[in-house]
Every structure is written in C-alpha cells, then in structure tokens.
Design a protein around this motif. Structure first.
Motif, PDB file in Angstrom:
ATOM      1  N   ARG A 248       0.821  -1.210   0.000  1.00 38.36           N
ATOM      2  CA  ARG A 248       0.000   0.000   0.000  1.00 38.36           C
ATOM      3  C   ARG A 248       0.856   1.262   0.000  1.00 38.36           C
ATOM      4  O   ARG A 248       0.325   2.379  -0.064  1.00 38.36           O
ATOM      5  N   GLY A 249       2.189   1.111   0.074  1.00 34.85           N
ATOM      6  CA  GLY A 249       3.075   2.267   0.108  1.00 34.85           C
ATOM      7  C   GLY A 249       3.300   2.830   1.490  1.00 34.85           C
ATOM      8  O   GLY A 249       3.849   3.921   1.646  1.00 34.85           O
ATOM      9  N   VAL A 250       2.890   2.090   2.521  1.00 28.62           N
ATOM     10  CA  VAL A 250       3.039   2.546   3.901  1.00 28.62           C
ATOM     11  C   VAL A 250       4.473   2.273   4.368  1.00 28.62           C
ATOM     12  O   VAL A 250       4.972   1.149   4.218  1.00 28.62           O
ATOM     13  N   PRO A 251       5.160   3.264   4.930  1.00 32.20           N
ATOM     14  CA  PRO A 251       6.523   3.012   5.413  1.00 32.20           C
ATOM     15  C   PRO A 251       6.525   2.110   6.643  1.00 32.20           C
ATOM     16  O   PRO A 251       5.773   2.327   7.595  1.00 32.20           O
ATOM     17  N   ILE A 252       7.352   1.075   6.582  1.00 34.31           N
ATOM     18  CA  ILE A 252       7.595   0.194   7.718  1.00 34.31           C
ATOM     19  C   ILE A 252       9.012   0.475   8.202  1.00 34.31           C
ATOM     20  O   ILE A 252       9.970   0.362   7.426  1.00 34.31           O
ATOM     21  N   ILE A 253       9.154   0.845   9.451  1.00 35.66           N
ATOM     22  CA  ILE A 253      10.438   1.234  10.024  1.00 35.66           C
ATOM     23  C   ILE A 253      10.825   0.186  11.058  1.00 35.66           C
ATOM     24  O   ILE A 253      10.088  -0.037  12.024  1.00 35.66           O
ATOM     25  N   ALA A 254      11.955  -0.480  10.859  1.00 32.50           N
ATOM     26  CA  ALA A 254      12.377  -1.568  11.741  1.00 32.50           C
ATOM     27  C   ALA A 254      13.571  -1.149  12.590  1.00 32.50           C
ATOM     28  O   ALA A 254      14.520  -0.542  12.083  1.00 32.50           O
ATOM     29  N   PHE A 255      13.499  -1.492  13.868  1.00 34.68           N
ATOM     30  CA  PHE A 255      14.619  -1.327  14.798  1.00 34.68           C
ATOM     31  C   PHE A 255      14.962  -2.702  15.351  1.00 34.68           C
ATOM     32  O   PHE A 255      14.156  -3.319  16.056  1.00 34.68           O
ATOM     33  N   ALA A 280       9.983 -10.527  -4.978  1.00 34.79           N
ATOM     34  CA  ALA A 280       9.677 -10.410  -3.552  1.00 34.79           C
ATOM     35  C   ALA A 280       9.269  -8.983  -3.203  1.00 34.79           C
ATOM     36  O   ALA A 280       9.630  -8.016  -3.882  1.00 34.79           O
ATOM     37  N   THR A 281       8.518  -8.848  -2.120  1.00 30.20           N
ATOM     38  CA  THR A 281       8.079  -7.549  -1.620  1.00 30.20           C
ATOM     39  C   THR A 281       9.053  -7.040  -0.571  1.00 30.20           C
ATOM     40  O   THR A 281       9.380  -7.747   0.384  1.00 30.20           O
ATOM     41  N   GLU A 282       9.516  -5.803  -0.757  1.00 24.78           N
ATOM     42  CA  GLU A 282      10.328  -5.165   0.291  1.00 24.78           C
ATOM     43  C   GLU A 282       9.439  -4.880   1.493  1.00 24.78           C
ATOM     44  O   GLU A 282       8.330  -4.372   1.349  1.00 24.78           O
ATOM     45  N   ILE A 283       9.924  -5.206   2.671  1.00 24.85           N
ATOM     46  CA  ILE A 283       9.129  -4.985   3.884  1.00 24.85           C
ATOM     47  C   ILE A 283       9.528  -3.661   4.543  1.00 24.85           C
ATOM     48  O   ILE A 283       8.803  -2.678   4.451  1.00 24.85           O
ATOM     49  N   ALA A 284      10.682  -3.593   5.188  1.00 25.51           N
ATOM     50  CA  ALA A 284      11.073  -2.371   5.893  1.00 25.51           C
ATOM     51  C   ALA A 284      11.647  -1.348   4.924  1.00 25.51           C
ATOM     52  O   ALA A 284      12.600  -1.634   4.196  1.00 25.51           O
ATOM     53  N   LYS A 285      11.084  -0.164   4.938  1.00 23.44           N
ATOM     54  CA  LYS A 285      11.623   0.931   4.134  1.00 23.44           C
ATOM     55  C   LYS A 285      12.943   1.403   4.722  1.00 23.44           C
ATOM     56  O   LYS A 285      13.888   1.738   3.990  1.00 23.44           O
ATOM     57  N   SER A 286      13.023   1.444   6.043  1.00 22.40           N
ATOM     58  CA  SER A 286      14.252   1.818   6.741  1.00 22.40           C
ATOM     59  C   SER A 286      14.502   0.792   7.829  1.00 22.40           C
ATOM     60  O   SER A 286      13.569   0.396   8.544  1.00 22.40           O
ATOM     61  N   TYR A 287      15.744   0.355   7.952  1.00 18.50           N
ATOM     62  CA  TYR A 287      16.105  -0.694   8.910  1.00 18.50           C
ATOM     63  C   TYR A 287      17.267  -0.166   9.750  1.00 18.50           C
ATOM     64  O   TYR A 287      18.373   0.008   9.241  1.00 18.50           O
ATOM     65  N   TYR A 288      17.011   0.089  11.023  1.00 17.73           N
ATOM     66  CA  TYR A 288      18.010   0.663  11.907  1.00 17.73           C
ATOM     67  C   TYR A 288      18.505  -0.402  12.879  1.00 17.73           C
ATOM     68  O   TYR A 288      17.731  -0.940  13.680  1.00 17.73           O
ATOM     69  N   GLN A 289      19.796  -0.695  12.796  1.00 22.13           N
ATOM     70  CA  GLN A 289      20.375  -1.734  13.644  1.00 22.13           C
ATOM     71  C   GLN A 289      20.834  -1.130  14.963  1.00 22.13           C
ATOM     72  O   GLN A 289      21.991  -0.775  15.163  1.00 22.13           O
TER      73      GLN A 289
END
Length: 771
Positions: A248-255, A280-289
C-alpha cells in the motif's frame, strides 16, 4: 538504507555457515515444509491436519498467536506452523517399550532435538528409581498418588503450578480453579519469560495489559514501526500482513540489532505470480540496527525530536506536532515526560543507542508525518532489566500524537504461544485482582486466596530453597526455558513430586523428583471425545479475538487424555471433599465456558458467540479510549536515564539469546537457521567482525564465552568451544541461540517490576577456546 549480507562474505569458509541471499518465504519455505512432513513419516495424517489449520470448523495452529484473516484461503498456515503440525501429527511414538530400553541417565545425554524427535508420548509413566526408568502406570493410580502427595504437603504454597501458553482457555480456567481451590496462587507461567513486561507495563499506562489494535487496523495505518522482533521465524503469518501494508506504500520502520530476513523482503508462497517471477516484496523501508539495549535511547530520542520540532512549529505559527486535545482530555503526566526529555542529552542518546542522531530524527519525522501509526514489538523489548519501562515508552510515543484508540493506530505486542494471552485472561496469574476473587466466590462458592503467589523466577527460588516441594507442569519445558540451568536443574531434583502433562518427551521430564510422572495428553490436532460427544476448545490470539478449535485426527494413542480430563482427574484426587463438579466439566466443556462467563463478564454469551465463524473480540478498553473505567486516564510514565540494563560492565559485550528458524521456543525442529545462513549446527555465536579483530579472533575461531553478569566470581558461568561467526550486528553486541545461552544468565538478572529474565542483555567476554 541499503541491505547488507547477513554473514560475512569476505571471511574464510566455515562448515555449516554460508550466506543465504533468498527472501523470507518462497521456495525455501515450501521445501522446508515438505522436508518436515517427510521426516515425521505421517504424510496422510499430516496432510489431513494441514488442511484444517486455522480454518472454520478446524483447529487453531499450535504455533504463534497471529490472528486469522476475515477471508480464509485454502492454506492458512506458515512454514513454522506446518512444522508444528508435523511435529504433533507425527507417526513416531514414545511407548513404554522405549522407556524400558533407555534409562533416564542415558536419555539425559541425548540432545533436546533428539529427545523430542522420538515422537508422541503414548502412556502415563511413573519413574522407578531402582531401574532408573519410567514405567507405565494406570491413570487412576497416577491420579491417586499425585493427589495424595499434594494433600501431604505442609501447606498449599509448597506447590508450584506451571502453565504453557499452548493450553486452551478451558484447560487453563479449570487449572486455575483447581489450584485456587487447593489454596495457592503459585502460577509460574510461560508469559513470565516473554511478555510479562507488557502485562505489567501497559495497565499502568493505558489501563489494559493487551494490544489495542485489530488485524483490520493494519489496513488503515499510514506508518508501522517494528521494535525488537523477528516475524519471519517467530510469527511468519504476520509476513502476509506486512506484505500488504508495504504494497500500500506505507513506510515500515524496523529497529533490530540483527537484519532479520522477514523484515527485509518476503516472497509469498500463496502468490503463484511471485513464486514464478521471484518478485519479492520489500518490507522495511528503513532498517536501523540499534545496539542491544539501545531501544530505550531510541524511543526517548524520537520523543525528544518530536517535542523540539513541535516547539519550532508553534513558533512559526503552526498547530504543533503533539495532539494537545487528546493529551488534555485523556492523559496525565505529560509535563514530567517533557521535563525528562528536555534534560536528556543528544550525545547520550546517540552513544547508548548506537545510531546517529540523523537516523533517529529521520524515524521520528516519519512518525510525525503519519496520522495513524501502529507500533509492533516483541521480546527484544521485554526481556531486559527495564523491559517494563521499554513498553511504557512505546506507549508514551503513541500517546503524544493520540495514536491509541482510533482506527489504524495503536500498540501491538506480538505474542508467541498460541494462547498465552488467553491463559492470562481466564485466570492464570499469580496476582489475582478483587474481580477474579469475587467471580470465583460467586460462581463456585469458595473464596480463593488473595496473597500473591510465585512467578517463574520466584518459583525456582522457592524450589531451590526448599520452600516449594511439588511442581505440576501443564505443558512446556520449564527447566530448560529458565535462566541458570545449573541452579534450576539442581533445584528441581530436590522436589518431592514432579508431574508433567505433555505430548512429547523433553529434558524437564528427566529431572526426577521423589515421585515423577509423565502424563500424555491430546494435541491440538486430535479429536477430543468426552461423555457428551466431541469437544472444542477456545483460544485468544494477540488481538483479543476468541475462537473455537476442534481437532479431527484420531489420537496418537488410545491412552491419551485431554488436558481438561487430566486436570479434572488430579483435582478430584487431590480435593476429594470438593463440591465443584469436576467430572461434569470434563464431560462437557460447555460447562467450563459457562463458568468462564460467570467469573469474567467480558465472556458474555460465550458458548453462543464462540460457535460463530472467527468467534468474537473481547472488550479492550484502550481501543475505545476507556482507560480503566469512568474518570480514568492514560498515563505518561517515566524511564529514568537511557539504560535498559543498568549495571552492566562497561567493557563487556552484550549478548542476546535468539531463536533459530528451525525452532519454536524450546522446541527444536531441526538444526538449520536458513535465513542467517547456518546449516546443521547450533554451536554458534554471532559477532561483529571488528569486535572479533579487537580480541585477536577471526571468523570461524572457537571461543569460550564467559558471563560477566555477577562481578567478582572466581568461577563465572561459561560455555565452551562455540564457533564465532562474523555477522552484521552492531559493535558491542553478540547473539547466540536460546536455550544454549541460558547458562550465562543468572536467575537474579531480571526486570524487578515484571520478573522477566533479561535474556536479551547478558554481559559476556569472548576468549580463544581453551584446549
């Protein structure tokens, strides 16, 4: 942020370690399902079971607690759900002949994987010390001896009653009713080791210890934040929801400290187009470790930026970024939070989190631009010494912009066991409130004890100190799940009575007491036939939906009894003078549900509503902006400082225990961890390459890992000869598998508010392995 390779590509070759470049799901998942079914050698039985998983008139998956969608597809199970079904519906059997051939001393030297891999328990067994074997015992004789042992204890508080989150609502309710009629509130529970920080932290914040969202809310959110969980392994059905949110274009932000493949990209096995094209579908738009233990700093940093940006916006004539109307009408305590954020230094936030200020601000800007935000989180947030505060700071962040109690927004603790939330709802708690006590008195004619009982940590302490003499386990593998196995195992060998209600053999069963019993029960997949006919049970998922589950497979043995029947049998033997109709409830589970409805009015019309497809949702006050009754308000709560785990040595590495992809809690389905590139082994510690180099170590070296959790010990806990794998993990952070890492965590290292052991924050030192 760019994607990185999980395992170091530049390091030398190590047996069983090879980068995995595929997405979560896809052909790898289908292949794993096929292998799991083949290895258990019951293709017809398992195939029939898989067609009924999470279907109307079928059974609830014995795996995770992710909710079912409104519209079912043909296959409503994931890879690990299929493994769980295959594990239960297996053709393999552990019969009395097996126990006659293998002493307990011999079995103790088997691996946990080998023990459970032998198959389903078939007969009630009693330990015989003379032969060091378990021997068959008739059900009535087992019940009689267990009941007599419980009656002979000096007091009811000398017994502990453990519950696994896979028990049904009916079994859990009957169990707590029996235990309270017996006279204690000693309820160590699997939730004590995972989401107890949620159960303690959220009621003080928003008035209820559950998540506030429904599955439908994910269709309406416009930003989703993921903290400290790995959906690809621990709740893979969530990936389908995350896929739809992302598309849907919603940003998913992962920590998350490790880059987990299920949060990076997902190839849906139910999409023929994706499977053929590999798209494949990209899940997290931004991934912060984030550094292990740095989540609290991230949350306070996001809130600090939000408050500072709010002030700037107001100065420029804007309306500000905070939801002032919501805060004024629904909350208390915001000024104290604002003062705390003002006094928190950015340099300290950056240092503790392991992230740059720019990264934290970028995440906060996504949050501020969104109107409807969901925060999902797992045990990476709760299994810390300040896990309760972690949960409350996530709630604070949502409250600042009114993101609780409206469509498409809220907090979502992602539970593991399929009914761990339901067990707590129907009374499995060591801290009964006045409503529970009164409900039982009104319905069953006795007043249960009000004194707080033991959680899991307190139970092991009481057993070790000799204050508790008996342990009954409704499922689970308690001894292996707990920290400090040296202390835990030795403590449990002091017991006078140990009873395990189980489907499969595990290590806890081999820790024998004065009297030890293994009582085999039906699994979720099997037909439960009682005097009134076939029975269904109910479960509650992570989003408070209660629905029915009815197995259809023929039981693995004619000797198996349901959990409800076993609990009823023990209750009748232990409480011969009781006026409660235990047998009537065993004969007809509708009577148990009538009792649940009477004790807990939220279950109104229980039997009627649960017979409808998908069941019904329990009332969650915070979802309706009801914070606990008339006049109640949500509360902003403080977390002093930035340290989730105070007191750790400054020079230590911080270790988190993690689950492999071939694992569900303590159950090991296999020795592969596909998404992290590990095959055929578990003797692994994941380390940043620079941390290895700084210690004179390299990828593939054997290391000894020493716990620094208790300073000054002459002989500190240690695990030996693990293989160091250079991995994409922040400096200062390391990870190894659970439960192998439990030996490095002392029993005393837990959250003082919730009692949750700090499995995600163990200070350690790495050294070259001794010869």
């Amino acid at each position: 942020m760019s994607e990185k390779t999980s395992t170091s590509e530049t390091a030398g070759s190590v047996p069983g370690v090879k980068p995995y470049d595929g997405p979560a799901g896809g052909w790898g998942a289908l292949g794993a399902v096929a292998r799991a079914v083949k290895e258990q050698m019951a293709v017809g039985r398992e195939g029939a079971a898989l067609r009924k998983v999470n279907q109307p008139n079928g059974f609830d998956c014995p795996g995770c607690a992710w909710p079912d969608p409104d519209h079912h597809s043909t296959f409503e199970f994931c890879e690990n759900g299929a493994k769980a079904v295959a594990w239960e519906a297996t053709a393999k059997r552990v019969t009395p002949a097996f126990f006659a051939e293998h002493t307990v001393s011999e079995l103790w030297n088997w691996s946990d994987f080998a023990l459970e891999g032998e198959g389903r328990l078939t007969d009630p067994m009693r330990y015989d010390a003379a032969s060091d074997t378990f021997q068959p015992v008739p059900w009535d004789e087992a019940f009689g001896q267990i009941g007599a042992a419980l009656r002979n204890l000096p007091e009811a508080d000398a017994a502990e009653f453990y519950t696994s989150g896979r028990a049904s609502n009916e079994a859990a309710f009957l169990y707590q009713l029996f235990v309270r009629a017996y006279g204690t509130n000693n309820f160590p529970d699997c939730s004590n080791m995972c989401h107890e920080a949620t159960s303690v932290g959220l009621p003080a914040s928003i008035g209820v210890g559950k998540g506030t969202v429904t599955l439908a809310d994910f269709d309406h959110c416009d930003a989703l934040f993921s903290f400290g969980h790995n959906p690809g392994t621990n709740h893979p059905r969530m990936l389908a929801t995350l896929r739809e949110v992302s598309r849907r274009g919603v940003p998913i932000i992962a920590f998350n400290p490790l880059r987990e493949r299920g949060l990076e990209r997902f190839l849906s096995p139910q999409s023929p187009k994706e499977m053929l094209t590999g798209d494949a579908t990209e899940i997290a738009k931004s991934y912060y470790q984030v550094r292990i233990g740095g989540d609290l700093a991230v949350l306070k940093g996001m809130m600090k930026w939000l408050v500072e940006a709010d002030a700037v916006d107001l100065e420029q004539g804007g309306n500000g970024l905070l939801d002032r109307e919501f805060i004024a009408e629904h909350t208390d305590g915001v000024q104290a939070l604002l003062d705390d954020l003002r006094d928190t230094r950015w340099d300290d936030i950056v240092s503790r989190s392991g992230l740059s200020r720019a990264d934290i601000e970028a995440a906060a800007k996504v949050y501020a631009r969104a109107e409807r935000v969901i925060i999902c989180y797992g045990m990476g947030m709760t299994q810390h010494r300040h896990g309760t505060e972690n949960v409350q700071q996530m709630a604070n962040l949502l409250l600042l912009r009114g993101n609780i109690g409206r469509q498409g927004a809220g907090i979502a603790p992602i539970r593991g066991h399929s009914n761990v939330q339901g067990d707590r709802t129907v009374g499995i708690t060591e801290k009964p409130d006045a409503a529970l006590i009164e409900g039982i008195r009104r319905t069953y004619g006795f007043t249960p004890p009000a004194k707080h009982g033991h959680d899991a940590v307190a139970a092991v302490k009481a057993i070790n100190e000799g204050r508790s003499r008996a342990l009954i386990c409704l499922g689970g593998n308690l001894a292996v799940a707990m920290p400090d196995p040296d202390l835990t195992f030795a403590a449990m060998r002091k017991l006078d009575l140990a009873v395990h209600i189980a489907t499969k053999l595990n290590r806890s069963h081999l820790i024998t007491a004065g009297q030890s019993f293994i009582l085999p029960c039906l699994g979720r997949t099997e037909l439960d036939m009682q005097a009134s006919g076939p029975q269904s049970v109910t479960v509650e998922d992570s989003m408070s939906m209660v629905h029915a589950s009815q197995g259809g497979l023929q039981p693995a043995s004619l000797q198996l009894r349901s959990e409800v029947a076993i609990i009823g049998g023990i209750a009748q033997a232990a409480l011969p003078e009781s006026t409660i109709d235990w047998q009537g409830m065993v004969d007809n589970y509708d009577l148990i549900r009538d009792g649940i409805e009477s004790v807990f009015p939220a279950f109104r019309d229980f039997n009627e509503r649960v017979r409808k497809p998908r069941g019904f949702r329990l009332y969650v006050g915070a979802s309706e902006r009801d914070w606990g009754g008339p006049g109640a308000r949500a509360h902003f709560l403080l977390a002093p400082g930035l340290d989730e785990d105070p007191g750790l040595p400054a020079d230590a590495l911080t270790m988190a225990t993690i689950r492999s992809h071939d694992q569900y809690n303590t159950t090991i389905y296999g020795l592969n961890d596909r998404y992290r590139g590990i095959a055929g082994r578990r003797d692994i510690v994941f380390v940043n390459a620079d941390d290895l180099s700084a210690r004179g170590l390299a990828h593939g070296d054997l290391v000894d890992i020493t716990s620094l959790a208790v300073p000054g010990l002459s002989d500190p806990p240690m695990v030996r000869r693990y293989t160091a794998v250079a991995y994409d993990i922040p400096r200062g952070s390391v990870a190894m598998y659970y439960p192998e890492g439990n030996g490095l965590l002392p029993l005393a290292a837990h959250d003082p508010q919730s009692g949750t052991p700090a499995y995600k924050s163990i200070p350690v030192a790495l050294r070259p392995a001794a010869a």
